[in-house]
Design a protein around this motif. Structure first.
Motif, PDB file in Angstrom:
ATOM      1  N   PRO A 174       2.193  -4.235  26.721  1.00 57.91           N
ATOM      2  CA  PRO A 174       1.493  -5.466  26.367  1.00 57.91           C
ATOM      3  C   PRO A 174       2.465  -6.638  26.329  1.00 57.91           C
ATOM      4  O   PRO A 174       3.591  -6.504  25.849  1.00 57.91           O
ATOM      5  N   ALA A 175       2.028  -7.768  26.856  1.00 58.64           N
ATOM      6  CA  ALA A 175       2.871  -8.965  26.853  1.00 58.64           C
ATOM      7  C   ALA A 175       1.983 -10.181  26.584  1.00 58.64           C
ATOM      8  O   ALA A 175       0.756 -10.073  26.596  1.00 58.64           O
ATOM      9  N   VAL A 176       2.618 -11.305  26.332  1.00 54.46           N
ATOM     10  CA  VAL A 176       1.872 -12.542  26.060  1.00 54.46           C
ATOM     11  C   VAL A 176       2.493 -13.702  26.844  1.00 54.46           C
ATOM     12  O   VAL A 176       3.649 -13.637  27.267  1.00 54.46           O
ATOM     13  N   LEU A 177       1.693 -14.751  27.011  1.00 53.23           N
ATOM     14  CA  LEU A 177       2.222 -15.987  27.593  1.00 53.23           C
ATOM     15  C   LEU A 177       2.701 -16.898  26.463  1.00 53.23           C
ATOM     16  O   LEU A 177       2.065 -16.987  25.418  1.00 53.23           O
ATOM     17  N   ALA A 178       3.797 -17.590  26.712  1.00 54.79           N
ATOM     18  CA  ALA A 178       4.448 -18.395  25.668  1.00 54.79           C
ATOM     19  C   ALA A 178       3.554 -19.534  25.190  1.00 54.79           C
ATOM     20  O   ALA A 178       3.076 -20.341  25.985  1.00 54.79           O
ATOM     21  N   GLN A 179       3.348 -19.599  23.880  1.00 55.37           N
ATOM     22  CA  GLN A 179       2.634 -20.736  23.285  1.00 55.37           C
ATOM     23  C   GLN A 179       3.561 -21.932  23.152  1.00 55.37           C
ATOM     24  O   GLN A 179       3.113 -23.063  22.992  1.00 55.37           O
ATOM     25  N   SER A 180       4.850 -21.663  23.154  1.00 54.56           N
ATOM     26  CA  SER A 180       5.873 -22.712  23.072  1.00 54.56           C
ATOM     27  C   SER A 180       7.222 -22.050  23.283  1.00 54.56           C
ATOM     28  O   SER A 180       7.341 -20.838  23.139  1.00 54.56           O
ATOM     29  N   PRO A 181       8.250 -22.835  23.625  1.00 53.23           N
ATOM     30  CA  PRO A 181       9.593 -22.239  23.759  1.00 53.23           C
ATOM     31  C   PRO A 181      10.330 -22.189  22.423  1.00 53.23           C
ATOM     32  O   PRO A 181      11.561 -22.105  22.394  1.00 53.23           O
ATOM     33  N   GLN A 182       9.595 -22.251  21.322  1.00 54.47           N
ATOM     34  CA  GLN A 182      10.185 -22.411  19.988  1.00 54.47           C
ATOM     35  C   GLN A 182      11.349 -21.472  19.689  1.00 54.47           C
ATOM     36  O   GLN A 182      12.446 -21.926  19.379  1.00 54.47           O
ATOM     37  N   PHE A 183      11.126 -20.148  19.777  1.00 54.02           N
ATOM     38  CA  PHE A 183      12.189 -19.204  19.407  1.00 54.02           C
ATOM     39  C   PHE A 183      13.417 -19.390  20.295  1.00 54.02           C
ATOM     40  O   PHE A 183      14.560 -19.336  19.840  1.00 54.02           O
ATOM     41  N   TYR A 184      13.179 -19.628  21.568  1.00 48.71           N
ATOM     42  CA  TYR A 184      14.294 -19.743  22.512  1.00 48.71           C
ATOM     43  C   TYR A 184      15.108 -20.996  22.258  1.00 48.71           C
ATOM     44  O   TYR A 184      16.333 -20.974  22.280  1.00 48.71           O
ATOM     45  N   LYS A 185      14.410 -22.100  22.054  1.00 49.03           N
ATOM     46  CA  LYS A 185      15.207 -23.311  21.867  1.00 49.03           C
ATOM     47  C   LYS A 185      15.977 -23.251  20.562  1.00 49.03           C
ATOM     48  O   LYS A 185      17.112 -23.719  20.481  1.00 49.03           O
ATOM     49  N   GLN A 186      15.410 -22.613  19.542  1.00 51.47           N
ATOM     50  CA  GLN A 186      16.185 -22.461  18.304  1.00 51.47           C
ATOM     51  C   GLN A 186      17.413 -21.575  18.526  1.00 51.47           C
ATOM     52  O   GLN A 186      18.514 -21.936  18.132  1.00 51.47           O
ATOM     53  N   MET A 187      17.202 -20.423  19.171  1.00 54.04           N
ATOM     54  CA  MET A 187      18.354 -19.532  19.416  1.00 54.04           C
ATOM     55  C   MET A 187      19.446 -20.277  20.194  1.00 54.04           C
ATOM     56  O   MET A 187      20.635 -20.067  19.978  1.00 54.04           O
TER      57      MET A 187
ATOM     58  N   PHE B 185      -2.687 -15.873  25.141  1.00 55.62           N
ATOM     59  CA  PHE B 185      -3.116 -15.163  26.344  1.00 55.62           C
ATOM     60  C   PHE B 185      -2.312 -13.874  26.457  1.00 55.62           C
ATOM     61  O   PHE B 185      -1.085 -13.884  26.335  1.00 55.62           O
ATOM     62  N   LYS B 186      -3.037 -12.783  26.707  1.00 52.04           N
ATOM     63  CA  LYS B 186      -2.364 -11.486  26.810  1.00 52.04           C
ATOM     64  C   LYS B 186      -2.374 -10.999  28.243  1.00 52.04           C
ATOM     65  O   LYS B 186      -3.303 -11.295  28.996  1.00 52.04           O
ATOM     66  N   LEU B 187      -1.352 -10.269  28.610  1.00 51.87           N
ATOM     67  CA  LEU B 187      -1.348  -9.659  29.937  1.00 51.87           C
ATOM     68  C   LEU B 187      -0.630  -8.325  29.874  1.00 51.87           C
ATOM     69  O   LEU B 187       0.023  -8.003  28.867  1.00 51.87           O
TER      70      LEU B 187
ATOM     71  N   HIS C 208      15.887 -23.303  30.608  1.00 52.13           N
ATOM     72  CA  HIS C 208      14.688 -22.733  31.214  1.00 52.13           C
ATOM     73  C   HIS C 208      14.460 -21.378  30.563  1.00 52.13           C
ATOM     74  O   HIS C 208      15.253 -20.457  30.774  1.00 52.13           O
ATOM     75  N   THR C 209      13.415 -21.273  29.762  1.00 49.91           N
ATOM     76  CA  THR C 209      13.189 -20.045  28.997  1.00 49.91           C
ATOM     77  C   THR C 209      11.939 -19.341  29.511  1.00 49.91           C
ATOM     78  O   THR C 209      11.073 -19.974  30.109  1.00 49.91           O
ATOM     79  N   PRO C 210      11.852 -18.020  29.284  1.00 51.15           N
ATOM     80  CA  PRO C 210      10.763 -17.253  29.898  1.00 51.15           C
ATOM     81  C   PRO C 210       9.391 -17.578  29.307  1.00 51.15           C
ATOM     82  O   PRO C 210       9.281 -17.857  28.117  1.00 51.15           O
ATOM     83  N   LYS C 211       8.403 -17.501  30.164  1.00 51.50           N
ATOM     84  CA  LYS C 211       7.032 -17.773  29.733  1.00 51.50           C
ATOM     85  C   LYS C 211       6.268 -16.485  29.460  1.00 51.50           C
ATOM     86  O   LYS C 211       5.203 -16.519  28.863  1.00 51.50           O
ATOM     87  N   ILE C 212       6.793 -15.362  29.934  1.00 47.97           N
ATOM     88  CA  ILE C 212       6.224 -14.071  29.569  1.00 47.97           C
ATOM     89  C   ILE C 212       7.110 -13.476  28.484  1.00 47.97           C
ATOM     90  O   ILE C 212       8.343 -13.482  28.621  1.00 47.97           O
ATOM     91  N   GLY C 213       6.499 -12.991  27.423  1.00 46.38           N
ATOM     92  CA  GLY C 213       7.294 -12.430  26.344  1.00 46.38           C
ATOM     93  C   GLY C 213       6.539 -11.341  25.629  1.00 46.38           C
ATOM     94  O   GLY C 213       5.399 -11.027  25.976  1.00 46.38           O
TER      95      GLY C 213
END
Lengths: 442, 442
Positions: free
Chosen positions: A189-202, A181-183, A165-170
């Motif tokens: 400044p933060a963004v909503l995850a377009q994918s869990p790509q970096f997390y699943k690779q790590m 999407f920015k928030l 379970h990886t974070p959706k705010i980054g």
């Protein structure tokens, strides 16, 4: 002191149990009054339960509750006796004795959810989503969707994957581009995850094989039948691969498992929607350039851009493989590097292409995947060559500095896969509460 | 044409298979070089695989690869022969013949992940998360977390619940209050979901029983050991309940199932972390006011606010029930209405209280749940009485206008439950990539 000791036994019986109950048995049932068909001396009160419809028979004088006071969509508890009846759903009906109203609607229904097919537009169904979904065919779509997700998880679990379970705010998007999407996150400044790509690779560096089922967010500005701005992504990533065919083989295994699970546990829903399950025994793979050539030749098209695939070309590739190989799915491989994110592994023999693939289902992309770069130096060079900055990716890159196995993975759009499975042509049909350019509610 | 026909068989064998392999067999293994212990004539090369560690023995002259060129955290494929060895993990070691380096680190490790306990601060571990998680004890926490989630889903599936996926971007928060993250959604104001509350309730009208595992977002401004700004919520909602004890009974059933699943499938991880699983056979329930009185009396405390529960009081309630009943969990019921959202069902006999509960685990709230209002008129009146507006809740309320069964549900904080299960005291310890006031990366 009072104690809780576990699940309470319910008096209410399930549809499955009802169908196995001997004739004459007195039973208790709870459900919504789906439809009342008053035939004069008798009336049919059809109860809608989670698993299906139950035909109850109301005979004037034998029930303690006046029929005229019973409303459709009321929640009720009833008692009655079981009777065999070939014309009832499942061959069983219940002769009513008592009706207890648990809750009543305060307004008439705006949609005929108790019709087999609702005679209304998708727009209207989306506007009245919590009501529209009560229709038996509508909700069956999401039972099948549940089956797809169960299959994904159960299959990958059996293959040694760990669920994450990886974070959706980054701080930074994984896929780049403008559709983020920015928030504001506590004045940062933060963004909503377009994918869990970096997390699943790590996490491949931790668990070797990982998967995640979760929302992803894409601020795409085009409103099409196949785009959503928030969707559920079925992601996996696996280490110690030989090449990207390991990823495609794993996805094929999942699809085979999914078809078997749907047949076994969702037969009723498949029947309701008249679903013909796709063929998954063997899935053809064709390189991107070859696919374009095959389609250009057979359908007399000109190749306008050798490094891009138009939606119509995707459709024709689907058509080609259906006609030539009776295939529902086709893997299109070796996508051009400039159409893929920086982390895609380039073909060492021709760096214009990558060791990546899309899976098309009847001509629609439902998966993007491939081998990733696992070597830090190669990754760093590609980031530089693309004119990107490593800023905000320090942690991602640190995983590579400290050793990562060869790996790859994919993401599957759950709503698209469900849509194609049940033969719909708009992804909103298979999304409980879609988010698009104009739709933020319900 | 080439075809994919399903999962490829791997030559690499799992730890489980290795332990069952007869002595003398030649095997192939892939993994990360966890640690190298050079003893002079022989060296131990410990491989880290997803399931555990494997002791490989490097004897000078019998391996095709110079030991001095082998680096810790390299990804390797090795071959060797199986030998029984009591001092090796699992009683088996592999005498190395060949080593193939698949990938090498470019920098020395900043953390001693190959130590049993890393002698470093939580802060440092969070700053170097993708590396720190490679530690065997660290990753074991998240295997146990996986088990909790599997148990939740598998148990609820067996109880007739349907899994749902609801949107995380919406127009309005479900829980109200100030802790909402805001974003711009195509020039419209939007928020991130504080919970799937409205959606799961609406879907009770469709599926009777639903559950969701997904992220929720809380813009809480306090930085404590038990708060996260994004966490994974295990939510369910069930219709046709008699009262809120049905919800507590279902949660008790889940906890019992979870304990059994962890014992069965995660025994190794429980052993690594020396976890004593909690008692779930019977869980005491105590009304809010009574709980405050019991604690005030036993621990000589003054009740300062009869309508609020301070964190120290929660801790003492946990202590009280551990001491008096040897209970790990306790349900505190009948929370004051003003501490609960508008949709909570008030006690008809005393509207200052609600038919709701928290579940405390060793004195920490891990669940909030209860019965919800299902009657439209009652709901509408309560919204008005609180001075709230129905604006933005039209769709939610429409579900009630058109009939809803009596229902209730709960939300469980996954990271908190995992934290208490393994005996940690900071929720960041059991979050892969925590989000808090100061932490937006990695």
């Amino acid at each position: 002191m009072e104690f809780m000791t576990g699940v309470k036994k319910k008096e209410d019986i399930s549809v499955k149990t009802l169908l196995e109950t001997p004739e004459g048995t007195e039973v208790k049932l709870e459900g919504a009054v789906h439809i009342i068909r008053d035939m004069g001396e008798v009336a049919f009160v059809i109860l809608r339960k989670s698993e299906g419809l139950v035909q109850c028979v109301y005979e004037e004088g034998s029930v303690d509750f006046p029929l005229k006071d019973l409303k459709e969509e009321s929640a009720v508890a009833v008692t009655g006796t079981v009777k065999k009846e070939d014309r009832a759903p499942g061959g069983v009906e219940v002769r009513l004795q008592t009706i207890t109203v648990l809750s009543e609607p305060t307004e008439p229904m705006p949609l005929a959810v108790n019709k087999w097919k609702m005679n209304t537009s998708l727009e209207a169904m989306l506007n009245m989503r919590p009501i529209a979904l009560r229709n038996v065919r509508e909700r069956a779509k999401f039972r099948i969707q549940e089956g797809v997700v169960r299959a994904f998880r159960d299959f990958l679990h059996s293959q040694g994957f760990t669920e994450i379970h990886t974070p959706k705010i980054g701080a930074k998007g994984a896929e780049g581009g403008a559709n983020i999407f920015k928030l504001e996150y506590f004045h940062r400044p933060a963004v909503l995850a377009q994918s869990p790509q970096f997390y699943k690779q790590m996490l491949v560096g931790v668990f070797d094989r990982v998967f995640e089922v979760g929302p992803v967010f894409r601020a795409e500005k085009h409103n099409t039948k196949r785009h959503l701005n928030e969707y559920t992504s079925l992601d996996f990533e696996m280490g110690y691969i030989e090449d990207y065919t390991d990823i495609m083989a794993m996805e094929t295994g999942f699809l085979q498992y999914m078809v078997e699970l749907l047949k076994k546990d969702y037969a009723k829903e498949l029947e309701i929607l008249k679903v013909m399950l796709p063929k998954t025994e063997e899935i053809p793979t064709v390189p991107f350039t070859k696919a374009k050539e095959l389609v250009a030749e057979k359908y007399n098209r000109k190749i306008r851009n050798p490094f891009d695939l138009e939606p119509e070309e995707e459709l024709l590739i689907g058509q080609y493989f259906k006609e030539e190989y009776d295939a529902d799915f086709v893997f299109v491989t070796e996508y051009p590097s400039k159409k893929r994110p920086f982390y895609a592994m380039d073909d060492p023999e021709d760096k214009r292409y990558t060791k990546s693939f899309d899976l098309l289902f009847h001509g629609l992309e439902i998966t993007t995947g491939g081998q990733r770069i696992h070597d830090y130096k190669m990754l760093s060079e590609k980031i530089a060559a693309r004119g990107m900055t490593e800023e905000g990716m320090e942690q991602y890159l640190s995983a590579f500095k400290h050793g990562m196995p060869p790996h790859g993975g994919l993401g599957i759009g759950l709503e698209r896969l469900t849509m194609k499975l049940i033969g719909e042509d708009n992804v909103r049909e298979t999304t409980l509460f879609p988010r698009d350019l104009t739709r933020l509610e319900p």
